[in-house]
Design a protein around this motif. Structure first.
Motif, PDB file in Angstrom:
ATOM      1  N   GLY A 129      -4.906  -3.147  10.347  1.00 54.70           N
ATOM      2  CA  GLY A 129      -4.086  -2.924   9.154  1.00 54.70           C
ATOM      3  C   GLY A 129      -3.064  -4.021   8.924  1.00 54.70           C
ATOM      4  O   GLY A 129      -1.951  -3.747   8.465  1.00 54.70           O
ATOM      5  N   PRO A 131      -1.515  -6.969   6.895  1.00 53.60           N
ATOM      6  CA  PRO A 131      -1.555  -7.587   5.561  1.00 53.60           C
ATOM      7  C   PRO A 131      -1.791  -9.089   5.656  1.00 53.60           C
ATOM      8  O   PRO A 131      -1.328  -9.746   6.585  1.00 53.60           O
ATOM      9  CB  PRO A 131      -0.167  -7.287   4.981  1.00 53.60           C
ATOM     10  CG  PRO A 131       0.370  -6.156   5.805  1.00 53.60           C
ATOM     11  CD  PRO A 131      -0.218  -6.339   7.163  1.00 53.60           C
ATOM     12  N   ARG A 222      -3.718  -2.742 -10.792  1.00 54.65           N
ATOM     13  CA  ARG A 222      -3.552  -2.198  -9.445  1.00 54.65           C
ATOM     14  C   ARG A 222      -2.129  -1.742  -9.125  1.00 54.65           C
ATOM     15  O   ARG A 222      -1.911  -1.157  -8.071  1.00 54.65           O
ATOM     16  CB  ARG A 222      -3.985  -3.258  -8.413  1.00 54.65           C
ATOM     17  CG  ARG A 222      -5.448  -3.596  -8.503  1.00 54.65           C
ATOM     18  CD  ARG A 222      -5.825  -4.829  -7.686  1.00 54.65           C
ATOM     19  NE  ARG A 222      -7.271  -5.035  -7.692  1.00 54.65           N
ATOM     20  CZ  ARG A 222      -7.921  -5.651  -8.675  1.00 54.65           C
ATOM     21  NH1 ARG A 222      -7.246  -6.159  -9.707  1.00 54.65           N
ATOM     22  NH2 ARG A 222      -9.235  -5.772  -8.630  1.00 54.65           N
ATOM     23  N   HIS A 223      -1.170  -2.028 -10.005  1.00 58.83           N
ATOM     24  CA  HIS A 223       0.226  -1.732  -9.697  1.00 58.83           C
ATOM     25  C   HIS A 223       0.851  -0.961 -10.855  1.00 58.83           C
ATOM     26  O   HIS A 223       0.977  -1.485 -11.965  1.00 58.83           O
ATOM     27  CB  HIS A 223       0.987  -3.038  -9.446  1.00 58.83           C
ATOM     28  CG  HIS A 223       2.329  -2.842  -8.814  1.00 58.83           C
ATOM     29  ND1 HIS A 223       3.459  -2.550  -9.550  1.00 58.83           N
ATOM     30  CD2 HIS A 223       2.721  -2.883  -7.503  1.00 58.83           C
ATOM     31  CE1 HIS A 223       4.484  -2.437  -8.734  1.00 58.83           C
ATOM     32  NE2 HIS A 223       4.075  -2.632  -7.494  1.00 58.83           N
ATOM     33  N   ASP A 247       4.031  -5.858  -3.111  1.00 58.80           N
ATOM     34  CA  ASP A 247       3.559  -4.493  -2.832  1.00 58.80           C
ATOM     35  C   ASP A 247       2.057  -4.459  -2.578  1.00 58.80           C
ATOM     36  O   ASP A 247       1.583  -3.771  -1.663  1.00 58.80           O
ATOM     37  CB  ASP A 247       3.907  -3.570  -4.005  1.00 58.80           C
ATOM     38  CG  ASP A 247       5.405  -3.336  -4.142  1.00 58.80           C
ATOM     39  OD1 ASP A 247       6.141  -3.604  -3.173  1.00 58.80           O
ATOM     40  OD2 ASP A 247       5.840  -2.903  -5.232  1.00 58.80           O
ATOM     41  N   LEU A 248       1.281  -5.184  -3.383  1.00 58.23           N
ATOM     42  CA  LEU A 248      -0.177  -5.173  -3.237  1.00 58.23           C
ATOM     43  C   LEU A 248      -0.604  -5.819  -1.927  1.00 58.23           C
ATOM     44  O   LEU A 248      -1.572  -5.380  -1.290  1.00 58.23           O
ATOM     45  CB  LEU A 248      -0.831  -5.891  -4.425  1.00 58.23           C
ATOM     46  CG  LEU A 248      -0.680  -5.203  -5.783  1.00 58.23           C
ATOM     47  CD1 LEU A 248      -1.204  -6.089  -6.904  1.00 58.23           C
ATOM     48  CD2 LEU A 248      -1.411  -3.864  -5.787  1.00 58.23           C
ATOM     49  N   ARG A 250       1.191  -5.880   0.890  1.00 53.53           N
ATOM     50  CA  ARG A 250       1.575  -5.024   2.013  1.00 53.53           C
ATOM     51  C   ARG A 250       0.754  -3.746   2.101  1.00 53.53           C
ATOM     52  O   ARG A 250       0.589  -3.188   3.179  1.00 53.53           O
ATOM     53  CB  ARG A 250       3.073  -4.716   1.923  1.00 53.53           C
ATOM     54  CG  ARG A 250       3.909  -5.980   2.097  1.00 53.53           C
ATOM     55  CD  ARG A 250       5.390  -5.778   1.933  1.00 53.53           C
ATOM     56  NE  ARG A 250       6.086  -7.073   2.049  1.00 53.53           N
ATOM     57  CZ  ARG A 250       7.390  -7.227   1.991  1.00 53.53           C
ATOM     58  NH1 ARG A 250       8.176  -6.170   1.832  1.00 53.53           N
ATOM     59  NH2 ARG A 250       7.929  -8.419   2.091  1.00 53.53           N
ATOM     60  N   THR A 251       0.215  -3.292   0.967  1.00 55.01           N
ATOM     61  CA  THR A 251      -0.657  -2.111   1.008  1.00 55.01           C
ATOM     62  C   THR A 251      -2.113  -2.484   1.237  1.00 55.01           C
ATOM     63  O   THR A 251      -2.941  -1.616   1.506  1.00 55.01           O
ATOM     64  CB  THR A 251      -0.561  -1.319  -0.308  1.00 55.01           C
ATOM     65  OG1 THR A 251      -0.954  -2.164  -1.399  1.00 55.01           O
ATOM     66  CG2 THR A 251       0.855  -0.810  -0.540  1.00 55.01           C
ATOM     67  N   ASP A 253      -4.045  -3.729  -1.088  1.00 51.13           N
ATOM     68  CA  ASP A 253      -4.802  -3.567  -2.336  1.00 51.13           C
ATOM     69  C   ASP A 253      -5.091  -4.894  -3.021  1.00 51.13           C
ATOM     70  O   ASP A 253      -5.830  -4.935  -4.014  1.00 51.13           O
ATOM     71  CB  ASP A 253      -4.040  -2.652  -3.306  1.00 51.13           C
ATOM     72  CG  ASP A 253      -3.930  -1.227  -2.783  1.00 51.13           C
ATOM     73  OD1 ASP A 253      -4.901  -0.767  -2.157  1.00 51.13           O
ATOM     74  OD2 ASP A 253      -2.880  -0.581  -2.989  1.00 51.13           O
ATOM     75  N   ASP A 284       9.361  -3.379   7.241  1.00 54.42           N
ATOM     76  CA  ASP A 284       8.418  -2.932   6.217  1.00 54.42           C
ATOM     77  C   ASP A 284       7.157  -2.303   6.784  1.00 54.42           C
ATOM     78  O   ASP A 284       6.330  -1.792   6.034  1.00 54.42           O
ATOM     79  CB  ASP A 284       8.020  -4.118   5.328  1.00 54.42           C
ATOM     80  CG  ASP A 284       9.215  -4.733   4.616  1.00 54.42           C
ATOM     81  OD1 ASP A 284      10.054  -3.962   4.119  1.00 54.42           O
ATOM     82  OD2 ASP A 284       9.311  -5.975   4.567  1.00 54.42           O
TER      83      ASP A 284
END
Length: 681
Positions: A129, A131, A222-223, A247-248, A250-251, A253, A284
């Motif tokens: 997992g 990023p 996507r956001h 954000d994308l 770190r997730t 996506d 984070d």
């Protein structure tokens, strides 16, 4: 005080550099160190002057073998960087590094795109997992194409690539990039150390606007917050785009894609900006989870919390053991007593070091989020959890792959037997993917590892570091055995009576093939075998898997079902049923139709087009099965599945067939049935 600690953690980035062999990982690392002022001269792999490839073997071979940690500062942030190996034989080094990292930069060759080991390390990062952001390197090479490389990322790795740069110039004329987020041009003159910022060149403006629009649309899809702004204003501000990209990333996506040429020092500063802007800090990522007294417990990245750290690498140097730690929570100071929760023993930290590859700077303390090395630990191994004695915690260690290649080693001089045993123990301590055992039949000492090169490096390390001359046998692969056709209703009775309490266990077993691994089930009804004895039968069956009937190899790919059994009022025990499970399954396997399995690898061979015929013939002679071929520029790329045993010495043969112009890479794909004529060694 609390705010100061949070600001410190928010300014830390722990990341690794991942890639296929020769994609430019080490050069990217060197340019990062140069750009941050950590070094004052650009190291080159071909000159043997790099900081992270400091081992003599790395410099001789021109590849990264051992993961090396360095630290640098950029824009008020502390960047702890691990340069990982790209060769498949050293995938365990990558695995141990990914276990303790918060983010990664995946480097791709702009000509080759996604290569086999690129895919392997990407999947490793997926499992952890971690990023990632992507850096398409070598845009100055003939045949380099950003769009083709991005298409291979999308098709083979299946992320959503979010391209935030447009190259200025192509191949030899590549001089810079257009930053699509802020719509500016960054160019590097020959020999320049920093970029020159300016407006987007007029001839690229229309294309830059088109790509910026595509980026906005992909991000808005996507956001949610970006979608809301895009619907209201039909465009996104740079600030909104930055927040959404963060954000994308770190997730998971989306994957931000940047480009450049590390060798020419072009594109490194924007890469560092992206690391700081998009990859997570220790604050984070989720709090680390471990086990305390059999119960899950989470420890936040808080310097004031109880201390917890994971050892991920050990170097047994002549001056002492250097243990690399990722500190997840709490604070540690030199002289502190710590508890090795994995081994159940106390240790004391002598010194704490900030690591710069083979150089070190002393620290008074290390806090949550830090990656450091410590001196003074006597027995901690890679995967050990170190914690506060009053708050024990066991963290999940990195996985260790099973070795697939073995060689017999012996000292050239009989008087060196003790030195050899000590050297092998030190190798296994530093690298858990190396195993050492004594062959009961031949009396030989057998060293096992992940590949031919892995073992070559280990033996050469003994020769160079310890001055120990050894004789090495021919490499041999590790076979497995599996069930081709099972048996039903095999009855086994274990009865032993030699005075006093006896042993009695009666079991009935079914054995059937399974696609992979081992599965045990109980179909006993009416309580004929109590549950504690069922567990003992399972333990005995697992004991029996160590040696199969064909050649004493480990057994895999079977399901065992306990269908019936019987007990004795006085003489039945867990020990008796464990023995019955072990001996019963051994007898059942002798009655089954067994199949010998050999390790197979996917080989990717890159050769000039005029040499393809000879290469295909050679692969066929090695029992290779061609699965694909394509043309890339003036070269042909052939993909085949080949038994690992047939690849020994292939590098030399390939060079001779192609006048030194051919290269190949290999990655394990599992096991396959060996031909009937293949005898187990």
């Amino acid at each position: 005080m609390r705010n100061n600690l949070d600001r410190h953690l928010a300014a830390v980035r722990n990341l690794g550099i991942l890639a296929h062999v020769d994609a430019g990982k080490t050069t990217v690392t060197e340019r990062i160190l140069f750009a941050t002022g950590t070094t004052h001269k650009r190291g080159e792999v071909h000159d043997g002057t790099t900081v992270t490839d400091f081992d003599p073997q790395e410099r001789d071979r021109g590849i990264t073998i051992f993961a090396a940690a360095v630290s640098c500062d950029w824009d008020g942030h502390r960047v702890n960087l691990i340069d990982t190996p790209g060769h498949v034989d050293f995938a365990d080094e990558v695995e141990r590094s990914l276990r303790v990292l918060d983010g990664a930069v995946a480097v791709f060759d702009a000509v080759a795109g996604v290569e086999p080991q690129s895919e392997s390390v990407w999947r490793q990062a997926d499992r952890h997992g971690v990023p990632r952001i992507a850096f398409v390197n070598k845009l100055d090479r003939t045949g380099a194409d950003l769009d083709t490389a991005v298409a291979s990322i999308r098709d083979r790795l299946h992320p959503a690539p979010l391209v935030v740069q447009l190259p200025i110039g192509a191949e030899d004329a590549f001089v810079g990039v257009v930053d699509l987020v802020r719509m500016r041009a960054l160019t590097w003159e020959d020999g320049a150390e920093t970029a020159v910022e300016g407006p987007v060149p007029e001839e690229l403006r229309e294309e830059a606007l088109r790509r910026r629009r595509l980026l906005e649309e992909e991000v808005a899809e996507r956001h949610p917050a970006a979608l809301e702004e895009f619907c209201d204003r039909e465009k996104l501000t740079a600030e909104t785009l930055d927040e959404a990209l963060r954000d994308l990333t770190r997730t998971g996506d989306g994957v931000v894609v940047l480009c450049g040429s590390a060798y020419r020092n072009r594109g490194i500063e924007p890469l560092l900006d992206a690391v700081v802007a998009y990859l997570p800090s220790p604050l984070d990522v989720p709090a680390v989870c471990g086990m305390r007294d059999g119960v899950d417990e989470r420890r936040p990245a808080d310097p004031a919390a109880p201390f917890a750290a994971l050892a991920f690498k050990v170097n047994a140097t002549p001056t002492g053991r250097l243990t690399y730690l990722r500190v997840y929570s709490g604070t540690i100071e030199k002289g502190d007593a710590v508890w090795d929760a994995s081994a159940g023993r106390g240790e004391r930290v002598g010194r704490i070091l900030r690591v710069q590859a083979d150089r070190h700077a002393q620290l008074e303390r290390a806090v949550a989020g830090d990656i450091v090395a410590v001196i003074g630990l006597k027995a901690a191994r890679a995967g050990s959890t170190l914690c506060a004695p009053e708050a024990p915690l066991v963290l999940e260690p990195p996985g260790v792959a099973d070795p697939v290649v073995s060689v017999a080693v012996e000292p050239r001089r009989g008087t060196d037997a003790d030195r050899l045993a000590s050297a092998l123990a030190r190798l296994a301590e530093e690298d858990p993917s190396l195993t050492v055992r004594s062959d009961a039949e031949t009396g030989q000492t057998v060293l096992s590892g992940m590949g031919e090169l892995h073992l070559e490096v280990a033996v050469e390390k003994m020769r160079r570091a310890l001055g120990l001359e050894v004789n090495v046998g021919r490499p041999r692969v590790t076979y497995r055995e599996t069930v081709g056709r099972g048996v039903s209703g095999l009855v086994f009775r274990h009865v032993k009576q030699d005075g006093g309490a006896g042993q009695f266990a009666h079991v009935v077993l079914d054995v059937e093939p399974l696609e992979d691994g081992f599965e045990f089930r109980s179909a006993v009804v009416g309580g004929r075998v109590p549950q504690e004895y069922v567990r003992a039968v399972e333990a005995g069956c697992r004991d029996a898997l160590a040696e199969g009937p064909l050649g004493g190899h480990a057994v895999t790919g079977l399901r065992v079902t306990l269908t019936d059994g019987a007990t004795h009022v006085k003489d039945s025990s867990e020990m008796a049923f464990r023995t019955a499970g072990r001996l019963g399954l051994r007898e059942a396997l002798r009655a089954c139709a067994m199949v010998l399995l050999e390790p197979v690898v996917e080989v990717t061979v890159t050769v000039p087009e005029d040499a393809v015929g000879g290469v295909l013939g050679d692969l066929a002679a090695r029992r290779g099965r061609v699965t694909g071929s394509e043309v890339r520029g003036a070269a042909a790329v052939v993909t085949a599945t080949v038994p690992l045993a047939e690849l020994f010495g292939y590098a030399t043969r390939l060079r001779s067939r192609t006048q030194g112009r051919g290269t190949f890479t290999a990655r394990p794909t599992g096991y396959a049935p060996a031909p009937a004529l293949t005898a187990a060694p």
